[in-house]
Design a protein around this motif. Structure first.
Motif, PDB file in Angstrom:
ATOM      1  N   VAL A  60      50.169   7.131   9.446  1.00 37.91           N
ATOM      2  CA  VAL A  60      49.884   7.834  10.702  1.00 37.91           C
ATOM      3  C   VAL A  60      49.150   6.915  11.665  1.00 37.91           C
ATOM      4  CG1 VAL A  60      48.570   9.739  11.721  1.00 37.91           C
ATOM      5  CG2 VAL A  60      49.996  10.136   9.714  1.00 37.91           C
ATOM      6  N   GLN A  61      48.260   6.066  11.172  1.00 29.48           N
ATOM      7  CA  GLN A  61      47.590   5.093  12.036  1.00 29.48           C
ATOM      8  C   GLN A  61      48.605   4.133  12.660  1.00 29.48           C
ATOM      9  OE1 GLN A  61      44.611   3.369   9.493  1.00 29.48           O
ATOM     10  NE2 GLN A  61      43.113   4.965   9.993  1.00 29.48           N
ATOM     11  N   HIS A  65      46.033   8.277   1.085  1.00 31.27           N
ATOM     12  CA  HIS A  65      45.873   6.933   1.641  1.00 31.27           C
ATOM     13  C   HIS A  65      47.154   6.476   2.337  1.00 31.27           C
ATOM     14  CE1 HIS A  65      44.589   2.806   2.143  1.00 31.27           C
ATOM     15  NE2 HIS A  65      45.712   2.419   1.546  1.00 31.27           N
ATOM     16  N   GLU A  66      48.284   6.680   1.687  1.00 30.44           N
ATOM     17  CA  GLU A  66      49.567   6.304   2.281  1.00 30.44           C
ATOM     18  C   GLU A  66      49.785   7.047   3.602  1.00 30.44           C
ATOM     19  OE1 GLU A  66      54.358   6.403   1.298  1.00 30.44           O
ATOM     20  OE2 GLU A  66      52.956   7.404  -0.056  1.00 30.44           O
ATOM     21  N   GLU A  72      59.627  12.283  14.352  1.00 31.51           N
ATOM     22  CA  GLU A  72      60.023  10.872  14.456  1.00 31.51           C
ATOM     23  C   GLU A  72      59.539  10.009  13.307  1.00 31.51           C
ATOM     24  OE1 GLU A  72      58.527   9.269  18.101  1.00 31.51           O
ATOM     25  OE2 GLU A  72      59.561  10.748  19.329  1.00 31.51           O
ATOM     26  N   TRP A  73      58.478  10.396  12.630  1.00 36.72           N
ATOM     27  CA  TRP A  73      57.802   9.433  11.774  1.00 36.72           C
ATOM     28  C   TRP A  73      57.603   9.886  10.335  1.00 36.72           C
ATOM     29  CZ3 TRP A  73      57.184   4.617  13.420  1.00 36.72           C
ATOM     30  CH2 TRP A  73      56.369   3.762  12.696  1.00 36.72           C
ATOM     31  N   VAL A  74      57.102  11.075  10.129  1.00 34.33           N
ATOM     32  CA  VAL A  74      56.752  11.517   8.783  1.00 34.33           C
ATOM     33  C   VAL A  74      58.019  11.676   7.951  1.00 34.33           C
ATOM     34  CG1 VAL A  74      55.700  13.381   7.434  1.00 34.33           C
ATOM     35  CG2 VAL A  74      54.659  12.664   9.585  1.00 34.33           C
ATOM     36  N   PHE A 131      51.847  15.928  17.978  1.00 34.95           N
ATOM     37  CA  PHE A 131      52.082  16.240  16.569  1.00 34.95           C
ATOM     38  C   PHE A 131      53.550  16.573  16.300  1.00 34.95           C
ATOM     39  CE2 PHE A 131      47.408  17.007  16.393  1.00 34.95           C
ATOM     40  CZ  PHE A 131      47.136  16.025  15.464  1.00 34.95           C
ATOM     41  N   GLY A 132      54.208  17.196  17.270  1.00 35.37           N
ATOM     42  CA  GLY A 132      55.640  17.459  17.116  1.00 35.37           C
ATOM     43  C   GLY A 132      56.424  16.163  17.031  1.00 35.37           C
ATOM     44  N   SER A 133      56.085  15.196  17.894  1.00 37.04           N
ATOM     45  CA  SER A 133      56.746  13.887  17.858  1.00 37.04           C
ATOM     46  C   SER A 133      56.450  13.160  16.553  1.00 37.04           C
ATOM     47  CB  SER A 133      56.280  13.022  19.034  1.00 37.04           C
ATOM     48  OG  SER A 133      56.653  13.598  20.249  1.00 37.04           O
ATOM     49  N   LEU A 134      55.203  13.215  16.128  1.00 34.19           N
ATOM     50  CA  LEU A 134      54.815  12.569  14.867  1.00 34.19           C
ATOM     51  C   LEU A 134      55.650  13.114  13.714  1.00 34.19           C
ATOM     52  CD1 LEU A 134      52.868  10.881  13.037  1.00 34.19           C
ATOM     53  CD2 LEU A 134      51.399  12.907  13.018  1.00 34.19           C
TER      54      LEU A 134
END
Length: 69
Positions: A40-41, A34-35, A23-25, A17-20
Motif C-alpha cells: 500500500v505504501q 507486513h506485505e 487497481e492495486w490490491v 480507496f476505491g482506486s486502491l
C-alpha cells in the motif's frame, strides 16, 4: 468521517480507496500485514508521484503542487 449533513466531506478518500482496491490490491488479498503495508505504501507513492489525474490536467498531484507553487 464526514460532518453531519455533509456527505461530500469524505468523497476524496472514498475515491482514493476505491482506486486502491480496484487497481492495486490483489484479488486474493495479502498473506501478511507486513506485505499489505509495504504494498500500500508503494501504491501511495505511485498515486502521488506517477499516476496521472484527469482532474489535474493529467498531471500527478506532486507535479500539480509544484506548478501551483
Amino acid at each position: 468521517m464526514s460532518r453531519k449533513g455533509e456527505c461530500w466531506d469524505n468523497a476524496p478518500m472514498e475515491r482514493f480507496f476505491g482506486s486502491l482496491k480496484s487497481e492495486w490490491v490483489p484479488d486474493d488479498g495479502y498473506s501478511s500485514e507486513h506485505e499489505a503495508r509495504v504494498d500500500v505504501q508503494r501504491y501511495v507513492m505511485r498515486y502521488n508521484n506517477v499516476r496521472l489525474h484527469s482532474y489535474n490536467d493529467y498531471r500527478s498531484p506532486v507535479a500539480m503542487e509544484k506548478l501551483a507553487a
